[in-house]
Design an enzyme around this catalytic site. Structure first.
Site, PDB file in Angstrom:
ATOM      1  N   ASP A 103       0.843  -1.205   0.000  1.00 23.09           N
ATOM      2  CA  ASP A 103       0.000   0.000   0.000  1.00 23.09           C
ATOM      3  C   ASP A 103       0.875   1.251   0.000  1.00 23.09           C
ATOM      4  O   ASP A 103       2.036   1.211   0.432  1.00 23.09           O
ATOM      5  CB  ASP A 103      -0.884   0.040   1.259  1.00 23.09           C
TER       6      ASP A 103
HETATM    7  N1  URA Z   1      -1.361  -5.926   3.704  1.00 17.96           N
HETATM    8  C1  URA Z   1      -1.815  -4.665   3.782  1.00 17.96           C
HETATM    9  O1  URA Z   1      -2.851  -4.406   4.373  1.00 17.96           O
HETATM   10  N2  URA Z   1      -1.085  -3.708   3.196  1.00 17.96           N
HETATM   11  C2  URA Z   1       0.072  -3.936   2.547  1.00 17.96           C
HETATM   12  O2  URA Z   1       0.697  -3.000   2.039  1.00 17.96           O
HETATM   13  C3  URA Z   1       0.533  -5.262   2.473  1.00 17.96           C
HETATM   14  C4  URA Z   1      -0.209  -6.246   3.068  1.00 17.96           C
END
Ligand code: URA
Length: 234
Positions: A103
């Site tokens: 993310d």
């Molecule tokens: N899970 C999440 O919620 N965000 C990420 O960036 C990776 C795994």
């Protein structure tokens, strides 16, 4: 392989530059001046030199990025900076892309490659390659959460396989290992047990740990030992 492709894959020149280099006699193959840019060469045997310097061929590259916040795991985006902007110029001609996604607000280990098969292998849930995350929560994790993670979780569009939750001395700080990488998966799994993730960092993929000495925002090639850890044999 065509000579011009070989030279551009080595990063020594673009295909149009190769034409000029060949024209002015700067390219040799096994010591003989190359006459045309489109001749076929054997990349494993032939010795190609540009202006006297020998080229070493590599088709694929495997890079480690210590991803900072604020970057999208993509090669282009209209609104936000993308992780490939952090790739040094010397790798630009490989056209790498991120292996899986983190993310925008997640930090840590992100691999970049131009090897589609490797990407497929690393991101396929069937291969059971666990991704390890460090998460800081808004509330302390509880022992019963461990079992809930272990049992897997059903979501609207997918079922998360059995995941590992490790509670540290500070119970609001945990390590989580998941075999898939679905959208916001770690955050959603934590929400399921009533906690919000306030900081998330990926610290390992399979047996490969993030090099903690790699500064945030920096990229470097994987070493041969690291590639072997991931099952890539250089
Ligand atoms: N899970 C999440 O919620 N965000 C990420 O960036 C990776 C795994």
């Amino acid at each position: 392989m065509r000579l011009d492709k070989f030279i551009s894959n080595c990063g020594a020149a673009t295909r149009s530059e190769v034409k000029k280099l060949v024209k002015n006699g700067s390219v040799t193959v096994n010591g003989a001046i190359a006459k045309k840019p489109d001749i076929k060469i054997d990349e494993n045997k032939d010795v190609v030199c540009v202006s006297g310097a020998e080229l070493n061929y590599r088709e694929f590259v495997y890079l480690m990025l210590n991803k900072p916040k604020g970057y999208i795991s993509a090669t282009e985006d209209k609104h936000y900076p993308v992780v490939t902007e952090l790739v040094p110029e010397e790798y630009a001609h490989y056209n790498v892309f991120p292996v899986g996604r983190l993310d925008i607000d997640t930090e840590g280990l992100l691999l970049l490659t131009n090897d589609g098969q490797f990407d497929h292998y690393m991101t396929s849930p069937k291969k059971n390659i666990y991704k390890r995350y460090f998460a800081r929560l808004d509330r302390p994790a509880e022992d019963e959460d461990i079992e809930i993670f272990k049992n897997g979780m059903k979501f609207k569009e997918f079922t998360a396989k059995s995941a590992r939750l490790e509670i540290t001395e500070n119970p609001a700080e945990v390590y989580i290992e998941i075999a898939e990488g679905k959208f916001h998966q770690v955050k959603r799994m934590c929400e399921r047990v009533g906690k919000n993730v306030i900081y998330l960092k990926r610290v390992a993929i399979g047996s490969l740990p993030l090099d903690e000495s790699l500064e945030k925002g920096k990229v470097r090639p994987l070493t041969e030992d690291e590639m072997r850890l991931l099952g890539v044999y250089p």
